[in-house]
Design a protein around this motif. Structure first.
Motif, PDB file in Angstrom:
ATOM      1  N   UNK A  96       0.848  -1.195   0.000  1.00  0.00           N
ATOM      2  CA  UNK A  96       0.000   0.000   0.000  1.00  0.00           C
ATOM      3  C   UNK A  96       0.885   1.247   0.000  1.00  0.00           C
ATOM      4  N   UNK A  97       0.316   2.322  -0.517  1.00  0.00           N
ATOM      5  CA  UNK A  97       1.006   3.613  -0.503  1.00  0.00           C
ATOM      6  C   UNK A  97       0.027   4.693  -0.044  1.00  0.00           C
ATOM      7  N   UNK A  98       0.517   5.555   0.850  1.00  0.00           N
ATOM      8  CA  UNK A  98      -0.256   6.718   1.280  1.00  0.00           C
ATOM      9  C   UNK A  98       0.350   7.966   0.649  1.00  0.00           C
ATOM     10  N   UNK A  99      -0.498   8.747  -0.008  1.00  0.00           N
ATOM     11  CA  UNK A  99      -0.068  10.002  -0.630  1.00  0.00           C
ATOM     12  C   UNK A  99      -0.610  11.150   0.213  1.00  0.00           C
ATOM     13  N   UNK A 100       0.286  11.974   0.740  1.00  0.00           N
ATOM     14  CA  UNK A 100      -0.105  13.086   1.597  1.00  0.00           C
ATOM     15  C   UNK A 100       0.232  14.398   0.891  1.00  0.00           C
ATOM     16  N   UNK A 101      -0.788  15.207   0.647  1.00  0.00           N
ATOM     17  CA  UNK A 101      -0.615  16.469  -0.074  1.00  0.00           C
ATOM     18  C   UNK A 101      -1.042  17.632   0.814  1.00  0.00           C
ATOM     19  N   UNK A 102      -0.179  18.633   0.912  1.00  0.00           N
ATOM     20  CA  UNK A 102      -0.491  19.840   1.678  1.00  0.00           C
ATOM     21  C   UNK A 102      -0.669  21.001   0.710  1.00  0.00           C
ATOM     22  N   UNK A 103      -1.772  21.734   0.865  1.00  0.00           N
ATOM     23  CA  UNK A 103      -2.047  22.865  -0.023  1.00  0.00           C
ATOM     24  C   UNK A 103      -2.623  24.029   0.764  1.00  0.00           C
ATOM     25  N   UNK A 104      -2.575  25.205   0.142  1.00  0.00           N
ATOM     26  CA  UNK A 104      -3.127  26.408   0.748  1.00  0.00           C
ATOM     27  C   UNK A 104      -3.582  27.337  -0.368  1.00  0.00           C
ATOM     28  N   UNK A 105      -4.800  27.827  -0.230  1.00  0.00           N
ATOM     29  CA  UNK A 105      -5.379  28.718  -1.244  1.00  0.00           C
ATOM     30  C   UNK A 105      -5.371  28.072  -2.624  1.00  0.00           C
ATOM     31  N   UNK A 106      -5.588  26.758  -2.664  1.00  0.00           N
ATOM     32  CA  UNK A 106      -5.653  26.057  -3.936  1.00  0.00           C
ATOM     33  C   UNK A 106      -4.316  25.690  -4.537  1.00  0.00           C
ATOM     34  N   UNK A 107      -3.222  26.085  -3.897  1.00  0.00           N
ATOM     35  CA  UNK A 107      -1.890  25.782  -4.426  1.00  0.00           C
ATOM     36  C   UNK A 107      -1.250  24.662  -3.612  1.00  0.00           C
ATOM     37  N   UNK A 108      -0.706  23.673  -4.312  1.00  0.00           N
ATOM     38  CA  UNK A 108      -0.038  22.560  -3.645  1.00  0.00           C
ATOM     39  C   UNK A 108       1.322  23.024  -3.140  1.00  0.00           C
ATOM     40  N   UNK A 109       1.551  22.830  -1.841  1.00  0.00           N
ATOM     41  CA  UNK A 109       2.822  23.228  -1.241  1.00  0.00           C
ATOM     42  C   UNK A 109       3.823  22.079  -1.212  1.00  0.00           C
ATOM     43  N   UNK A 110       3.317  20.859  -0.924  1.00  0.00           N
ATOM     44  CA  UNK A 110       4.234  19.730  -0.803  1.00  0.00           C
ATOM     45  C   UNK A 110       3.447  18.427  -0.855  1.00  0.00           C
ATOM     46  N   UNK A 111       4.095  17.386  -1.354  1.00  0.00           N
ATOM     47  CA  UNK A 111       3.517  16.044  -1.384  1.00  0.00           C
ATOM     48  C   UNK A 111       4.555  15.048  -0.882  1.00  0.00           C
ATOM     49  N   UNK A 112       4.109  14.163   0.021  1.00  0.00           N
ATOM     50  CA  UNK A 112       5.001  13.117   0.521  1.00  0.00           C
ATOM     51  C   UNK A 112       4.277  11.776   0.494  1.00  0.00           C
TER      52      UNK A 112
END
Length: 366
Positions: A96-112
């Motif tokens: 399995x893989x977990x994709x974690x995405x952080x965004x603010x105001x519709x813009x992606x800041x980081x994905x791990x």
């Protein structure tokens, strides 16, 4: 300067004053996931609002579960940990893989990403055998998986992280570092934050080991917080009573202690005394005095601790044996004292009577 230039200049100033997020001042510092749940820790170097975390659990390239976590506000130089539960039914064995995405105001800041296997992964060096959380803290039992050929346990060195979770947010965390696990090992930690009464919380325990290979295991358990106070000491006599009560919960106790004296199943006196606010390890002695001393005899005494919801948290029944003689305190009636001189009055009266009688007889004879 023309109106158009002024408007443009003001707009530039506004844009310059808005602090845009970037990977340098807010970033994902840790992601953990297993078949039950995932947690993510972010660090912010500045103050931000309106952050969104998107967690996706995938299997063979397909998204099985997607969770969104909203962070209204994060202070500068702060770590925040959020937790999401997958709630899977009948998961399949595999990778399995977990994709974690952080965004603010519709813009992606980081994905791990966080990868794990389920069903056939190598067993870690320890297991979390039991978790018992309550309103004061958490207790766990760790045990090693491996034993040597002689039947003795193989020591495992592990770091333990304890989390207290409210909703999807970790509100308190503490650790035990470099714990040597040779056999079943009990560990405990107290919560150092105040809890709400009758509120649902979760606890999460993570064990990190590096031998025989790097691994992290986690386990969660829910509980409902309650105020908890117990009587630890009691003194009583014919004059009054005192009870020492101790707090066993991080829910502030704001209740009462009730002393009830009975004689032949009849209530003689009841005193309801307000307790100071108590939390874990706090203690206080409540003292009361009866309206009047209890006369000689045997009485029943019941002491109850009444909680925030009006329920009885603890009770202590005992007896009072009084040898007090209530008549000893009775004020004696004073004996009237005969006043000297008053005793001559009857004698004078008798003398006068004799004189008058003598004169009357002389007149009669004459």
């Amino acid at each position: 300067m023309s109106r158009r230039k002024i408007v443009f200049f003001v707009a530039v100033l506004i844009l310059m004053s808005v602090h845009s997020a970037n990977a340098k001042d807010i970033n994902i510092v840790d992601v953990f996931s297993d078949i039950d749940s995932t947690d993510i820790t972010i660090h912010s170097g500045e103050h931000y609002t309106g952050i969104t975390l998107k967690a996706e659990l995938t299997f063979k390239g397909n998204v099985l579960v997607s969770k969104q976590i909203h962070i209204d506000e994060v202070s500068s130089d702060t770590d925040i940990t959020k937790i999401a539960f997958w709630d899977l039914t009948n998961p399949k064995e595999g990778f399995y893989r977990t994709i974690m995405t952080m965004s603010m105001d519709g813009s992606v800041l980081e994905t791990k990403y966080s990868n794990f296997s389920y069903g056939w992964q190598a067993m870690p060096g320890v297991s979390i055998k039991d978790i018992v959380p309550d309103s004061s803290g958490i207790s766990i039992i760790l045990a090693p998986f491996y034993t040597t050929k002689t039947g003795t346990s193989k020591p495992v060195l592990t770091d333990i992280e304890y989390m207290l979770v409210d909703g999807d947010t970790v509100i308190y965390r503490t650790t035990d570092n470099r714990v040597t696990v040779v056999q079943a090992t009990p560990l405990s930690k107290d919560w150092n934050v105040l809890l709400e009464n009758n509120h649902d919380y979760s606890t999460r325990v993570k064990a990190r080991i590096s031998s025989p290979e790097d691994a992290v295991i986690a386990q969660s358990k829910d509980f409902t917080s309650k105020d908890d106070v117990r009587i630890t000491e009691l003194y009583r006599d014919e004059t009054g009573a005192s009870a020492t009560v101790e707090g066993y919960s991080q829910v502030p106790f704001d209740g009462y202690v009730v002393f009830t004296v009975t004689k032949d199943d009849t209530i003689i006196e009841e005193v309801r005394e307000k307790s100071p606010i108590l939390t874990t390890a706090d203690d206080e002695t409540i003292e009361i005095i009866w309206t009047r001393k209890l006369a000689a005899g045997i009485y029943g005494l019941s002491v109850e601790v009444i909680g925030n919801d009006g329920d009885i948290l603890d009770r202590w029944d005992t007896v009072i044996e009084s040898d007090y003689d209530s008549s000893a305190d009775a004020t004696p009636v004073p004996t009237p004292t005969e006043t000297p001189g008053f005793s001559i009055i009857p004698a004078i009266f008798a003398l006068i009577s004799l004189i008058l009688l003598s004169r009357w007889m002389d007149r009669r004879d004459g």
